[in-house]
Design a protein around this motif. Structure first.
Motif, PDB file in Angstrom:
ATOM      1  N   ASP A 196       0.860  -1.183   0.000  1.00  0.00           N
ATOM      2  CA  ASP A 196       0.000   0.000   0.000  1.00  0.00           C
ATOM      3  C   ASP A 196       0.896   1.234   0.000  1.00  0.00           C
ATOM      4  O   ASP A 196       1.810   1.326   0.810  1.00  0.00           O
ATOM      5  CB  ASP A 196      -0.866  -0.016   1.275  1.00  0.00           C
ATOM      6  CG  ASP A 196      -2.103   0.833   1.116  1.00  0.00           C
ATOM      7  OD1 ASP A 196      -2.304   1.389   0.008  1.00  0.00           O
ATOM      8  OD2 ASP A 196      -2.865   0.942   2.084  1.00  0.00           O
ATOM      9  N   SER A 201      -0.438   4.113  -6.403  1.00  0.00           N
ATOM     10  CA  SER A 201      -1.103   5.325  -6.900  1.00  0.00           C
ATOM     11  C   SER A 201      -0.650   5.667  -8.327  1.00  0.00           C
ATOM     12  O   SER A 201      -1.222   6.537  -8.969  1.00  0.00           O
ATOM     13  CB  SER A 201      -0.837   6.502  -5.962  1.00  0.00           C
ATOM     14  OG  SER A 201       0.519   6.883  -6.048  1.00  0.00           O
ATOM     15  N   PRO A 205      -6.697   4.253 -11.736  1.00  0.00           N
ATOM     16  CA  PRO A 205      -7.565   3.982 -10.584  1.00  0.00           C
ATOM     17  C   PRO A 205      -8.612   2.899 -10.859  1.00  0.00           C
ATOM     18  O   PRO A 205      -8.901   2.085  -9.984  1.00  0.00           O
ATOM     19  CB  PRO A 205      -8.240   5.327 -10.311  1.00  0.00           C
ATOM     20  CG  PRO A 205      -7.419   6.340 -10.998  1.00  0.00           C
ATOM     21  CD  PRO A 205      -6.689   5.659 -12.118  1.00  0.00           C
ATOM     22  N   ALA A 206      -9.157   2.865 -12.078  1.00  0.00           N
ATOM     23  CA  ALA A 206     -10.189   1.859 -12.403  1.00  0.00           C
ATOM     24  C   ALA A 206      -9.566   0.459 -12.340  1.00  0.00           C
ATOM     25  O   ALA A 206     -10.140  -0.469 -11.760  1.00  0.00           O
ATOM     26  CB  ALA A 206     -10.752   2.130 -13.793  1.00  0.00           C
ATOM     27  N   LYS A 209      -8.784  -0.510  -8.579  1.00  0.00           N
ATOM     28  CA  LYS A 209      -9.917  -0.836  -7.706  1.00  0.00           C
ATOM     29  C   LYS A 209     -10.217  -2.347  -7.786  1.00  0.00           C
ATOM     30  O   LYS A 209     -10.251  -3.040  -6.776  1.00  0.00           O
ATOM     31  CB  LYS A 209     -11.130   0.010  -8.131  1.00  0.00           C
ATOM     32  CG  LYS A 209     -12.445  -0.395  -7.518  1.00  0.00           C
ATOM     33  CD  LYS A 209     -12.679   0.319  -6.183  1.00  0.00           C
ATOM     34  CE  LYS A 209     -13.952  -0.143  -5.501  1.00  0.00           C
ATOM     35  NZ  LYS A 209     -13.825  -1.371  -4.736  1.00  0.00           N
ATOM     36  N   SER A 210     -10.396  -2.849  -9.022  1.00  0.00           N
ATOM     37  CA  SER A 210     -10.745  -4.270  -9.162  1.00  0.00           C
ATOM     38  C   SER A 210      -9.557  -5.141  -8.757  1.00  0.00           C
ATOM     39  O   SER A 210      -9.727  -6.198  -8.143  1.00  0.00           O
ATOM     40  CB  SER A 210     -11.181  -4.570 -10.597  1.00  0.00           C
ATOM     41  OG  SER A 210     -10.114  -4.291 -11.466  1.00  0.00           O
ATOM     42  N   ASP A 213      -9.102  -5.251  -4.796  1.00  0.00           N
ATOM     43  CA  ASP A 213     -10.140  -6.041  -4.124  1.00  0.00           C
ATOM     44  C   ASP A 213      -9.868  -7.536  -4.265  1.00  0.00           C
ATOM     45  O   ASP A 213      -9.961  -8.289  -3.302  1.00  0.00           O
ATOM     46  CB  ASP A 213     -11.532  -5.706  -4.691  1.00  0.00           C
ATOM     47  CG  ASP A 213     -11.994  -4.334  -4.228  1.00  0.00           C
ATOM     48  OD1 ASP A 213     -11.331  -3.767  -3.333  1.00  0.00           O
ATOM     49  OD2 ASP A 213     -12.999  -3.836  -4.758  1.00  0.00           O
TER      50      ASP A 213
END
Ligand code: ADE
Length: 286
Positions: A196, A201, A205-206, A209-210, A213
């Motif tokens: 993290d 970054s 971002p799209a 996200k997947s 997760d």
């Protein structure tokens, strides 16, 4: 902003240490930790602004830090930088090869230009810096080197270029550990799992996200790693506590590589089986 290392104060007192890519992310935290232990830090990358900011943070916390811009892909640039550092500081005791970069893409869409860029930064750039540091400093006085690679136990589906480059560095680590042992040089690598912080970054971002997760669900530790957890492993490998460790790559991944399936397998029926006794087999018809 004083960094709280788990290691003893003054562990690296008067040791001159170069961290490439030391202005941001994992490199920045490594630089903070090593400086907090008395190291004389030199950080280098292409980005003046982040180098200057990180050095100021370290100086404000009472540490020693200077910075240089360099493109590690450029051999002459690197030779000049290491010459300057050795002349200014009277040597170089430790090196952390942290500078690197890549972009997500299925292998079939990676163009040659992108492939070369990733290989040249992560593999050739690491070699350029390591060879220059050895020849100009460590060949006479020994030293310790740590490479930051990536967790690649099962290849690196989705980033074939960086997987290949990092595998090259893992192999280089073993070779140099043998070739340079007689000069008092130890060299090891750290393979971070999903950490993290600044590194993440950098990606779309799209996509992230997947990706995040699904990744989190597959990490036995059930969380991403921290930049400090990578810095602590680097500090250990650089330190005399690791005096008998060389040529190793240590994963710091919360168990991720033991469990995760890093690529979604599309359904298909294109895998033809082979049975040497089968009457239907092509070989029976000849
Ligand atoms: N960080 C990422 N790419 C780099 C490069 N080519 N030189 C120095 N630092 C870098």
């Amino acid at each position: 902003m004083q960094y709280q290392s788990i290691f003893r104060p003054n562990l690296f007192q008067d040791q001159t240490i170069l961290v490439t890519g030391g202005g941001t992310g994992i490199g920045r935290v490594i630089a903070h930790e090593l400086a907090s232990l008395g190291g004389n830090l030199i950080i280098a990358s292409r980005k003046e602004q982040s180098l200057e900011k990180t050095c100021r943070e370290i100086s404000d916390a009472g540490g020693r830090c200077s910075w240089h811009t360099v493109n590690i892909r450029q051999e002459e640039d690197v030779e000049k930088l290491i010459e300057e550092i050795v002349n200014a500081h009277g040597g170089l005791d430790m090196l952390v090869n942290n500078a690197g970069g890549q972009f997500p893409s299925p292998a079939e869409h990676i163009k040659q230009k992108g492939w070369h860029a990733v290989i040249e930064t992560n593999l050739t750039g690491t070699f350029n810096v390591t060879r220059a540091v050895f020849n100009k400093a460590m060949v006479k006085k020994g030293g310790s080197i740590v490479n930051i690679v990536a967790e690649i136990r099962n290849g690196f589906p989705g980033m074939a270029h960086t997987g290949a480059a990092r595998a090259g560095v893992v192999n280089l680590t073993k070779t140099l550990a043998v070739e340079w042992a007689s000069r008092g040089v130890r060299i090891n690598s750290i393979a971070p799992g999903v950490i993290d912080g600044h590194g993440l970054s950098q990606y779309d971002p799209a996509f992230m996200k997947s990706y995040i997760d699904s990744v989190r669900a597959a990490i036995p530790a059930k969380r991403l790693g921290t930049e400090s957890e990578i810095a602590a492993a680097v500090t250990f490998l650089l330190s005399p506590a690791a005096a008998y460790i060389t040529g190793e790559t240590i994963r710091v991944d919360g168990g991720w590589s033991l469990w995760h399936k890093p690529w979604k397998l599309d359904d298909h029926n294109l895998s033809n089986s082979f049975d040497g006794f089968s009457a239907d087999d092509e070989t029976d018809k000849t």
